[in-house]
Design an enzyme around this catalytic site. Sequence first.
Site, mmCIF file in Angstrom:
data_model
loop_
_atom_site.group_PDB
_atom_site.id
_atom_site.type_symbol
_atom_site.label_atom_id
_atom_site.label_comp_id
_atom_site.label_asym_id
_atom_site.label_seq_id
_atom_site.Cartn_x
_atom_site.Cartn_y
_atom_site.Cartn_z
ATOM 1 N N VAL A 95 0.876 -1.172 0.000
ATOM 2 C CA VAL A 95 0.000 0.000 0.000
ATOM 3 C C VAL A 95 0.913 1.221 0.000
ATOM 4 C CG1 VAL A 95 -1.789 1.287 1.220
ATOM 5 C CG2 VAL A 95 -1.821 -1.225 1.246
ATOM 6 N N HIS A 99 3.430 3.683 6.091
ATOM 7 C CA HIS A 99 2.875 3.030 7.266
ATOM 8 C C HIS A 99 3.961 2.269 8.007
ATOM 9 C CE1 HIS A 99 2.426 0.172 3.924
ATOM 10 N NE2 HIS A 99 2.437 -0.821 4.812
#
Length: 113
Positions: A95, A99
Amino acid sequence: MSTIFKDIIDKKIPANIIYENENVLAFEDINAVAPFHFLIIPKKEIKTINDASTKDRELLGDMLLAASNIAKENNIDEDGYRLVINCNRNAGQTVFHLHMHILGGRKLSWPPG
């Protein structure tokens, strides 16, 4: 380009959120690889750690402090936990919204992979 993480930030997609402040959001990883596996994301869209700038220092610090707070609140701080940021495809980033994984709840091996 919107990602699933942006949709979680915007509350368009449900997630098991365990921590949130004005800059970051933490939630359960649906593909957990440890008994305790959560993701910490900035609310600001940053594609990879390579795309962070000096203007993001406070935000990146908030991510680390959130990890520490989450670990303490979930009693994994004493036994230990791992923080992982993958950058780009060969490192496993799937993604493309920065993160950080927080992993714990079991002994973690080294090297990781």
